[in-house]
Design a protein around this motif. Structure first.
Motif, PDB file in Angstrom:
ATOM      1  N   TYR A 119      -0.809  10.665   6.548  1.00  0.00           N
ATOM      2  CA  TYR A 119      -0.073   9.505   6.064  1.00  0.00           C
ATOM      3  C   TYR A 119       0.958   9.004   7.079  1.00  0.00           C
ATOM      4  N   SER A 126       1.673  12.002  -6.797  1.00  0.00           N
ATOM      5  CA  SER A 126       0.487  11.639  -7.573  1.00  0.00           C
ATOM      6  C   SER A 126       0.798  11.570  -9.059  1.00  0.00           C
ATOM      7  N   HIS A 141      -1.684  -1.218  -3.904  1.00  0.00           N
ATOM      8  CA  HIS A 141      -2.819  -0.427  -3.420  1.00  0.00           C
ATOM      9  C   HIS A 141      -2.370   1.030  -3.358  1.00  0.00           C
ATOM     10  N   GLY A 157       0.732   5.529  -0.155  1.00  0.00           N
ATOM     11  CA  GLY A 157      -0.002   6.781  -0.074  1.00  0.00           C
ATOM     12  C   GLY A 157       0.705   7.851  -0.898  1.00  0.00           C
ATOM     13  N   ASP A 184      -6.529  11.909   5.378  1.00  0.00           N
ATOM     14  CA  ASP A 184      -5.714  11.019   6.194  1.00  0.00           C
ATOM     15  C   ASP A 184      -4.323  11.606   6.430  1.00  0.00           C
ATOM     16  N   LEU A 236      -0.363   1.744   6.030  1.00  0.00           N
ATOM     17  CA  LEU A 236       0.316   2.022   4.767  1.00  0.00           C
ATOM     18  C   LEU A 236       1.747   1.513   4.865  1.00  0.00           C
ATOM     19  N   THR A 274      -3.365   5.100  -2.878  1.00  0.00           N
ATOM     20  CA  THR A 274      -4.383   5.971  -2.312  1.00  0.00           C
ATOM     21  C   THR A 274      -3.904   7.412  -2.327  1.00  0.00           C
ATOM     22  N   GLU A 275      -4.802   8.314  -2.658  1.00  0.00           N
ATOM     23  CA  GLU A 275      -4.549   9.750  -2.586  1.00  0.00           C
ATOM     24  C   GLU A 275      -5.633  10.349  -1.713  1.00  0.00           C
ATOM     25  N   SER A 276      -5.238  10.969  -0.613  1.00  0.00           N
ATOM     26  CA  SER A 276      -6.225  11.469   0.335  1.00  0.00           C
ATOM     27  C   SER A 276      -5.751  12.750   0.992  1.00  0.00           C
ATOM     28  N   SER A 319       2.205   8.108  -9.978  1.00  0.00           N
ATOM     29  CA  SER A 319       1.388   6.940  -9.647  1.00  0.00           C
ATOM     30  C   SER A 319       1.160   5.998 -10.831  1.00  0.00           C
ATOM     31  N   SER A 354       0.832  -1.203   0.000  1.00  0.00           N
ATOM     32  CA  SER A 354       0.000   0.000   0.000  1.00  0.00           C
ATOM     33  C   SER A 354       0.865   1.251   0.000  1.00  0.00           C
TER      34      SER A 354
END
Length: 316
Positions: free
Chosen positions: A137, A108, A128, A100, A135, A146, A130-132, A111, A98
């Motif tokens: 990181y 990003s 996995h 982040g 959260d 993560l 994820t872009e958030s 990615s 995972s």
């Protein structure tokens, strides 16, 4: 009282906290609610601490409960990894990794290329991504949720190891119709956009913190008319002439619309931020996560060393 810690009890406890409800956790785990409540009571008796506070709206962890939650996440993830690695045996790298990626950083942008390389070179690894914005990181990495993350900043943060990847310079992304004074290099001075309506991410965002600090050092107050996190919304708002923003080139170049918006260098001062790769300090890395981490570092170095990303350069 002798107590043998059962990994299943820890997994159930994590699920209770994640869902904020014993009944929902019981449904998801296919366990009768009284049995799950008994498991929780057993944990509280064993640790001699109240672990959750019950209310009509669900359950929330106590201080002791949150501490157990963090350790339980780490232990259960390590157990899951052990199961995968041992049952699969020797051979191609397998498992789930995972990652982040900060939406407002070069991470990003990397990615898709990272996904492509993992599929080509590590086909038995499930990536996995994820872009958030919501959260934190570093906290997700410390708790094992993560494996790694690409974020702005260079630390230090307890429990997380930072590897600097590059430095990113920030640029002004403005509606095409707006004109600004330029210096001899073609750059816009920060003082000349002090009255320009700005669309920026919220105050907790690293990009926003860097922008706020730059204005403060020049004893200027930015005219922030909206806080926007969604890049598609930001793109449309700038295209419509509602305001401008300040972003790294890696992000600004993805949402600039030729003929509708344009990117301008910013000087006096130059705004820049470190981009780093974070991994947990205590939780051991798996072979799969090490392989993905090495790919990600190589991608970042290649990006920073190329001349295709203005304002982006390798970390010293």
């Amino acid at each position: 009282m002798e107590f043998q810690l059962d990994i299943r009890r820890l997994q159930a406890f994590v699920k209770i906290i994640d869902l904020g409800s014993i009944s929902r956790a019981a449904d998801l785990l296919n366990i009768a609610q009284p049995a799950l409540s008994q498991q929780l009571a057993t944990l509280e008796n064993a640790f001699r601490q109240k672990l959750v506070i019950r209310s009509k709206s669900g359950v929330t962890p106590t201080t002791a409960g949150m501490e157990l939650y963090r350790h339980a996440q780490t232990l259960t993830k390590q157990f899951d990894r052990a199961m995968v690695e041992i049952t699969q045996g020797v051979g191609p790298l397998v498992g789930k990794v995972s990652v982040g990626l900060s939406p407002y950083s070069a991470g990003s942008t990397l990615s898709v290329k990272l996904l492509q390389l993992v599929r080509e070179r590590l086909p038995n690894i499930t990536l996995h991504l994820t872009e958030s914005f919501d959260d934190i990181y570093s906290e997700l990495i410390m708790t094992g949720r993560l494996d790694m993350a690409v974020i702005h900043g260079a630390g230090p943060i307890k429990g997380v190891i930072f590897t600097p990847l590059m430095k990113e310079e920030f640029f002004l992304l403005a509606p095409q119709s707006l004109d600004f004074p330029r210096d001899e290099t073609g750059a816009v001075q920060l003082a000349d956009i002090a009255d320009t309506p700005l669309l920026l991410p919220p105050a907790h965002n690293f990009v926003r913190k860097s922008v706020d600090m730059a204005f403060m050092r020049k004893q200027l107050t930015p005219r922030i008319v909206a806080e926007i996190e969604a890049l598609i919304t930001l793109q449309g708002a700038i295209e419509a002439g509602i305001g401008s923003t300040i972003l790294p080139w890696s992000v600004a170049s993805r949402i600039v619309v030729p003929g509708k918006s344009r990117i301008c260098p910013l000087h006096n001062p130059i705004i820049q931020e470190d981009v780093s790769l974070c991994v947990p300090e205590i939780i051991p890395e798996t072979e799969a996560s090490v392989a993905v981490r090495e790919l990600l570092i190589d991608l970042a170095k290649a990006m920073a060393a190329s001349h295709n990303w203005p304002g982006t350069r390798p970390s010293a």
